[in-house]
Write a protein that holds these residues in place. Structure first.
Motif, PDB file in Angstrom:
ATOM      1  N   UNK A 398       0.840  -1.192   0.000  1.00 17.78           N
ATOM      2  CA  UNK A 398       0.000   0.000   0.000  1.00 17.78           C
ATOM      3  C   UNK A 398       0.875   1.242   0.000  1.00 17.78           C
ATOM      4  N   UNK A 399       0.639   2.126  -0.987  1.00 15.94           N
ATOM      5  CA  UNK A 399       1.398   3.366  -1.087  1.00 15.94           C
ATOM      6  C   UNK A 399       0.505   4.504  -0.602  1.00 15.94           C
ATOM      7  N   UNK A 400       0.827   5.122   0.540  1.00 15.36           N
ATOM      8  CA  UNK A 400      -0.070   6.143   1.089  1.00 15.36           C
ATOM      9  C   UNK A 400      -0.161   7.403   0.242  1.00 15.36           C
ATOM     10  N   UNK A 401       0.872   7.722  -0.523  1.00 16.35           N
ATOM     11  CA  UNK A 401       0.798   8.898  -1.394  1.00 16.35           C
ATOM     12  C   UNK A 401      -0.151   8.634  -2.556  1.00 16.35           C
ATOM     13  N   UNK A 402      -0.041   7.469  -3.142  1.00 14.61           N
ATOM     14  CA  UNK A 402      -0.942   7.097  -4.228  1.00 14.61           C
ATOM     15  C   UNK A 402      -2.299   6.651  -3.744  1.00 14.61           C
ATOM     16  N   UNK A 403      -2.434   6.418  -2.431  1.00 14.90           N
ATOM     17  CA  UNK A 403      -3.694   6.013  -1.812  1.00 14.90           C
ATOM     18  C   UNK A 403      -4.260   4.758  -2.462  1.00 14.90           C
ATOM     19  N   UNK A 404      -3.366   3.834  -2.784  1.00 16.81           N
ATOM     20  CA  UNK A 404      -3.769   2.584  -3.427  1.00 16.81           C
ATOM     21  C   UNK A 404      -2.642   1.573  -3.296  1.00 16.81           C
ATOM     22  N   UNK A 405      -2.979   0.317  -3.523  1.00 15.06           N
ATOM     23  CA  UNK A 405      -1.958  -0.723  -3.566  1.00 15.06           C
ATOM     24  C   UNK A 405      -1.255  -0.678  -4.913  1.00 15.06           C
TER      25      UNK A 405
END
Length: 455
Positions: A398-405
């Motif tokens: 999960x990438x919090x900047x991209x707000x997606x896996x």
């Protein structure tokens, strides 16, 4: 207080959607209401497993992540040690929680392939906009044209309460991803001795609803836009691919173009679909196996087997670390297991069988789809004789900047020749992710290919 207000507002929206969408409801109002109760907003089981090995979903990661210099999140679980490892000597005791492909890899490489198993973390958050879209789609989205298209769909997650295999597949195709992003990544297809050449591509992805200046009625049958250009090795620099991914590919086939720097011209490329193998795959992956599966589902019958627990690649932060070099990662036969991480998760199991009279090099495809993201994590592909041929794995985090896996790596193993292709690698890229990328319709026009392909 702010969070409570948000929840109340979300609940009010959900109730209004139930009322206004009842005439088109794909599921009953009582079923759809589970997205506010026993299920997560996109349809996963909210509760823990009965044995406690899979925890309850509580909204995803709670601790703010730190980042490497290249923008990759650092591993929030770096201090954890494997609970155990599954290898050729002990896999029989875990057979029920392994895919056929994983077992085949353990048998194919008995002395080196293994699955390090760690504690399970349900780290993927659900954005408010994603929850809104899923709630709306639950009561409005239907399969049309024999399941090859959607009616009443908008945003992401077409069927948070799927009723059949095709609906589960459509959830993978419409899963939540950053609405518009670019990614610089590498791939390698090592020879049997482990030698390899890195190929670098710059990829661009934009959902139709995120294209700037696009009117709501324009490109109504477009699901997303995608393009990539090759920037290494030098002999391939300047080749650019453009795809307009249509929602119903039977009513309107995928639109694709190719710019060749050598020929200096743009041409239509209708063959970028189904079982063709492009120059970037080393012949080890079909066009519709990118992203584990993409494109039209029309050549297969899709059977929903159900849900099960499986050891799948998950929270693969360490695999994406800039501290891990490709030399360490890319090994003969398979990637180094040292940096991989497997966890026990609930997955949807779907089997696709080639329809009579249809052509494809894979006669059967066996997919395992993560309940928390709707992403395919394990894929088994069978040849025309019904023998297991290739195995795909998506190692995500999960990438919090991209707000997606996103994937730290997508890998396809060929069991027959002992080779594989690993793609989506970012470890040695200086700034791989750009989640602030904004695109207009002209950026995805065939006329833009030539300028992108200039050496």
């Amino acid at each position: 207080m702010k969070q409570t207000h948000s929840l109340l507002r979300g609940g009010a929206l959900f109730c209004s959607l139930l009322l206004t969408g009842s005439a088109l409801a794909a599921v009953s109002a009582d079923e759809a209401a589970k997205l506010q109760g026993s299920l997560t907003p996109i349809g996963a089981e909210r509760g823990a497993s009965s044995d406690g090995k899979i925890p309850a979903w509580n909204g995803g990661l709670k601790t703010p992540l730190q980042f490497a210099a290249n923008g990759t999140p650092l591993d929030p679980f770096k201090d954890e040690q494997p609970l155990f490892s599954i290898d050729a000597s002990n896999y029989e005791q875990y057979r029920e929680q392994l895919s056929p492909g994983q077992i085949a890899l353990l048998q194919r490489f008995p002395n080196s392939f293994r699955l390090p198993v760690y504690p399970t973390h349900r780290s993927v958050a659900v954005e408010h906009s994603t929850a809104q879209a899923a709630a709306r789609n639950a009561i409005t989205t239907r399969l049309v044209n024999d399941g090859n298209g959607l009616e009443g769909f908008a945003g992401v997650v077409a069927f948070p309460l799927p009723q059949n295999g095709l609906e589960v597949l459509w959830n993978h195709l419409t899963r939540s991803r950053n609405a518009s992003s670019s990614l610089t990544n590498d791939s390698a297809a090592p020879q049997k001795d482990g030698s390899y050449t890195i190929m670098t591509t710059q990829q661009y992805f934009t959902r139709r609803d995120a294209v700037q200046g696009l009117e709501p009625d324009e490109a109504r049958n477009i699901l997303y836009y995608y393009s990539h250009k090759i920037t290494a090795p030098s002999r391939m620099v300047g080749e650019v691919v453009l795809v307009h991914e249509t929602l119903d590919q039977i009513a309107e086939p995928r639109l694709s173009w190719l710019y060749s720097a050598g020929q200096r011209r743009v041409r239509r490329a209708p063959s970028i679909a189904y079982d063709t193998a492009g120059p970037t795959t080393a012949g080890l992956r079909t066009a519709d196996s990118r992203d584990m599966f993409n494109g039209a589902p029309d050549r297969y019958d899709w059977k929903l087997v159900g849900k099960k627990t499986l050891y799948v690649p998950y929270n693969s932060y360490r695999l994406a670390s800039p501290e891990l070099s490709y030399e360490e990662l890319i090994q003969p036969g398979h990637v180094s297991p040292e940096a991989t991480r497997y966890e026990l998760h609930r997955v949807w199991e779907v089997v696709a069988t080639l329809k009579p009279g249809m052509r494809h090099i894979y006669s059967k495809r066996h997919y395992f789809i993560d309940e928390d993201t709707w992403a395919i994590l394990e894929a088994d592909h069978y040849d025309s004789r019904g023998e297991l041929w290739r195995v795909g794995e998506a190692h995500s985090f999960y990438h919090p900047t991209g707000k997606a896996a996103v994937n730290a790596m997508e890998v396809t193993y060929d069991l027959n020749n002992g080779r594989y292709i690993a793609s989506g690698l970012t470890n040695e890229q200086r700034q791989p992710f750009d989640f602030g990328y904004q695109a207009s319709a002209s950026d995805y026009s065939p006329g833009a290919l030539r300028s992108k392909g200039l050496r």
